[in-house]
Design an enzyme around this catalytic site. Structure first.
Site, PDB file in Angstrom:
ATOM      1  N   HIS A   1      40.358  46.062  44.680  1.00 29.06           N
ATOM      2  CA  HIS A   1      39.501  44.990  45.083  1.00 29.06           C
ATOM      3  C   HIS A   1      39.314  44.268  43.787  1.00 29.06           C
ATOM      4  O   HIS A   1      38.727  44.341  42.445  1.00 29.06           O
ATOM      5  CB  HIS A   1      37.532  45.607  45.916  1.00 29.06           C
ATOM      6  CG  HIS A   1      37.137  44.944  46.087  1.00 29.06           C
ATOM      7  ND1 HIS A   1      36.035  43.957  45.160  1.00 29.06           N
ATOM      8  CD2 HIS A   1      36.073  44.587  47.255  1.00 29.06           C
ATOM      9  CE1 HIS A   1      35.348  43.306  45.690  1.00 29.06           C
ATOM     10  NE2 HIS A   1      35.617  43.762  47.128  1.00 29.06           N
TER      11      HIS A   1
ATOM     12  N   ASP B   1      36.444  53.872  40.495  1.00 35.98           N
ATOM     13  CA  ASP B   1      36.049  52.932  41.680  1.00 35.98           C
ATOM     14  C   ASP B   1      35.809  53.695  42.885  1.00 35.98           C
ATOM     15  O   ASP B   1      36.714  53.772  43.350  1.00 35.98           O
ATOM     16  CB  ASP B   1      36.445  51.670  41.446  1.00 35.98           C
ATOM     17  CG  ASP B   1      35.928  50.754  42.895  1.00 35.98           C
ATOM     18  OD1 ASP B   1      35.031  51.035  43.746  1.00 35.98           O
ATOM     19  OD2 ASP B   1      36.555  49.751  43.274  1.00 35.98           O
TER      20      ASP B   1
ATOM     21  N   GLN C   1      34.682  53.634  48.463  1.00 36.68           N
ATOM     22  CA  GLN C   1      35.302  54.128  49.543  1.00 36.68           C
ATOM     23  C   GLN C   1      34.964  55.158  49.211  1.00 36.68           C
ATOM     24  O   GLN C   1      35.825  55.630  50.551  1.00 36.68           O
ATOM     25  CB  GLN C   1      36.515  52.853  49.645  1.00 36.68           C
ATOM     26  CG  GLN C   1      36.152  51.733  49.809  1.00 36.68           C
ATOM     27  CD  GLN C   1      35.725  51.482  51.325  1.00 36.68           C
ATOM     28  OE1 GLN C   1      35.269  51.984  51.691  1.00 36.68           O
ATOM     29  NE2 GLN C   1      34.806  49.764  50.783  1.00 36.68           N
TER      30      GLN C   1
ATOM     31  N   LYS D   1      26.274  50.898  50.569  1.00 37.43           N
ATOM     32  CA  LYS D   1      28.393  50.828  51.685  1.00 37.43           C
ATOM     33  C   LYS D   1      27.732  52.919  51.809  1.00 37.43           C
ATOM     34  O   LYS D   1      28.420  53.358  52.433  1.00 37.43           O
ATOM     35  CB  LYS D   1      29.553  51.078  51.329  1.00 37.43           C
ATOM     36  CG  LYS D   1      29.814  49.995  50.670  1.00 37.43           C
ATOM     37  CD  LYS D   1      31.426  49.887  50.025  1.00 37.43           C
ATOM     38  CE  LYS D   1      31.669  48.090  49.394  1.00 37.43           C
ATOM     39  NZ  LYS D   1      31.690  47.499  49.967  1.00 37.43           N
TER      40      LYS D   1
ATOM     41  N   CYS E   1      38.173  40.742  49.740  1.00 41.12           N
ATOM     42  CA  CYS E   1      38.137  40.819  48.179  1.00 41.12           C
ATOM     43  C   CYS E   1      39.566  41.089  47.725  1.00 41.12           C
ATOM     44  O   CYS E   1      39.454  42.407  46.722  1.00 41.12           O
ATOM     45  CB  CYS E   1      37.167  41.188  48.168  1.00 41.12           C
ATOM     46  SG  CYS E   1      35.519  40.443  48.621  1.00 41.12           S
TER      47      CYS E   1
END
Lengths: 436, 147
Positions: A148, A225, A228, A251, A391
């Site tokens: 991203h 990261d 997700q 999220k 993104c």
């Protein structure tokens, strides 16, 4: 699948029947779009919120609203306790200790906080403890081609400010990382290795432990990261042995405006602060200031109190359903999405094909139809998906497209949601006149 | 199955223009040229303007994007030959008004010719920028001429 009450209720997967029950907790899912029941398959962008989370935020304002970490009155004490309890709840959820969790506005701020910590250390800030974060010409920062923009642009800027070189691990045609290249690129020059746990475009689950082992073997810091992954699977950051990690609340059933930065305690206490001002200091004179240990040293100014409390409520909600069950359910939905999409003529799935373990999302390129038109057609049937580059322009460029259409599932999606998206996708090319 | 609004936006003539792309292909020279990028969706378009004195001879363009942005550029190509620069300014203003009409249309859309088929886009706020892309690019060309 059924579970005898009270015995194996947190093993296995979810079922459509269970999902239909928990869906009642999400008011936004109960509406019609263009005369059709809403099918929300855009949770990779942002999730819907259960009543328990909305109530938590409202109840805070109705009963306990006050400034945290200051004031001697009862409401201030209550607010501070709720705020810090929220931190403890989120820490447990990701396998961290309380002082290893920093509230941020979102994951992007978390990544910038880390990058500016390194940047400030490179300028000599933070004293002897911070020299381990200092970068200079010849040092390398390693990211991947599948990130991203939030996990790419801050590192481009950090490299530009410090003279370090930014490199990246390329991806294979299916979006998985070129691990041969990772082994070649991670050297004694590498100071930071940063990568996403789960791709927001392909659903690829990256090999965290292997990358951590390679990075730590050369003394590099690992930044994960987890945007997700944290919402969708059991996450044990201590066991993964990453040095820093970021995630965003919105999220994972929480409101916007709250994110989480994780850092190993000894690192957070040594990293120079990013945003400075009130609430993060010890002694302030007109010339200079001393800083609190983590997490407060990174929490300048008025904090996101109601959002943090709501995030803790979201985490409690997810835990009550069971993260392992959510992960299995979404894995089933992801496989169903990929199998369904891949079987449609003219539809190409970006990322791993059928039979490969993936997260509960799939992005596709439809031959002859732009992603915006695909998304518009699906919206007309009440199906909400993401269109565009998500993104992740470099990854789309790698796949030879400028945009794609992504369906991303969460715990509140049923197999019929997935089937509705597949049925609609099967009609796209004929509607736009590019197939018979 | 398909709603009237969606069918209204994606009329056959629009889908045909999105495939045929009248005026597609850049020339080696132009009186003005500009490049427009829509960073949220990645659509991009280069627009060339060709003049005979104060009158538009033609436009030529290249770009990649959704059917609405491509069809709109194609329809614009068919509209502009023979217009004076002042008339072109007025057409662009009228088209912008149409796109922001939220489905209500404009009093006199005759000057827009076939481009009025894009009126259905105005019900979809998120897609107005797609329809405007070529027109904004041509407006940027005109601004260059004014310099």
């Amino acid at each position: 699948m059924s579970h005898p009450a009270g015995t194996t209720e947190l093993t296995g997967s979810l079922t459509d029947d269970e999902v239909l029950v928990l869906r009642r907790d999400f008011p936004a899912l109960n509406q019609q779009v263009h005369g059709n029941d809403l099918v929300y398959l855009d949770s990779g962008a942002t999730s819907q919120k259960p009543l328990r989370v909305l109530d938590a935020e409202r109840l805070f304002y109705e009963h306990d609203n006050s400034a945290v970490h200051r004031g001697a009155h009862t409401l201030a004490a209550n607010a501070t306790e709720l705020f810090e309890n929220a931190r403890a709840t989120v820490a447990r959820f990701v396998g961290a200790r309380d002082n290893e969790i920093v509230w941020t506005a979102n994951a992007t701020e978390g990544l910038n906080l880390i990058a500016y910590g390194f940047s400030n250390a490179s300028l000599g800030r933070g004293g002897a403890d911070a020299t381990r974060f200092a970068l200079q010409s010849g040092d390398e920062i390693l990211t991947t081609e599948g990130e991203h923009h939030a996990n790419l642009v801050p590192w481009q800027e950090l490299a530009a400010r410090t003279g370090a070189t930014l490199r990246y691990i390329p991806v294979n045609d299916d979006g998985t990382l070129r691990m041969d290249e990772a082994e070649r690129l991670i050297t004694s020059r590498t100071k930071i290795v940063t990568f996403t746990h789960v791709s927001n475009v392909t659903g690829v689950i990256n090999p965290v432990k292997t990358l951590v082992r390679l990075a730590h073997a050369v003394g590099a810091f690992v930044v994960l990261d987890a945007c997700q992954s944290a919402p969708h699977r059991t996450l044990d950051l201590a066991a993964l042995d990453v040095d820093f990690a970021v995630s965003s609340g919105h999220k994972m059933l929480a409101p916007t405006g709250i994110g989480v930065l994780y850092g190993r305690a000894e690192l957070l206490d040594a990293l120079p602060p990013f945003l400075t001002g009130g609430s993060m200091i010890t002694t302030v004179t007109m010339e200079s200031s001393g800083y609190l240990p983590a997490p407060q040293r990174f929490e300048a100014g008025t904090q996101k109190v109601s959002q943090a409390i709501a995030l803790a409520a979201a985490v409690d909600y997810l835990s009550s359903v069971g993260m392992d069950r959510i992960e299995r359910w979404e894995s089933e939905l992801g496989a169903r999405l990929v199998d369904g999409f891949a079987a449609i003529p003219g539809v190409r799935v970006l990322g791993p094909g059928s039979g490969v373990h993936r997260a509960g999302l799939a992005s596709v390129d439809v031959d002859g139809v732009h992603a915006h038109d695909v998304g518009q057609f699906l919206d007309d049937r009440g199906i909400a998906v993401r269109v565009g580059h998500h993104c992740a322009q470099p990854l789309h460029r790698r796949f030879g497209v400028t945009a794609s259409t992504r369906a991303s599932a969460y715990l509140y999606n049923t197999t019929s949601d997935v089937d509705a998206a597949i049925d609609a996708m099967a009609s796209v090319r004929s509607f736009f006149g590019v197939s018979s | 199955m398909t709603s009237g609004d969606l069918a209204g936006m994606y009329q056959q003539v629009i889908l045909e223009h999105s495939r045929e792309k009248h005026g597609f292909g850049l020339h080696s020279e132009a009186d003005a040229s500009s490049h427009q990028l829509n960073p949220t969706c990645g659509d991009e378009l280069t627009m060339q303007l060709h003049l005979d004195g104060d009158v538009v001879r033609s436009i030529s363009w290249e770009g990649a994007g959704c059917s609405i942005s491509m069809a709109s550029a194609s329809l614009l190509h068919d509209l502009v030959p023979g217009l004076t620069i002042a008339e072109l300014h007025a057409r662009i203003g009228l088209f912008r008004e149409l796109m922001h009409s939220k489905g209500a249309g404009v009093d006199d859309d005759e000057p827009l010719g076939d481009a009025v088929v894009l009126e259905g886009v105005s019900k979809y706020m998120a897609r107005v920028k797609c329809a405007m892309l070529a027109w904004v690019a041509l407006e940027a060309d005109l601004a260059q001429l004014a310099k």
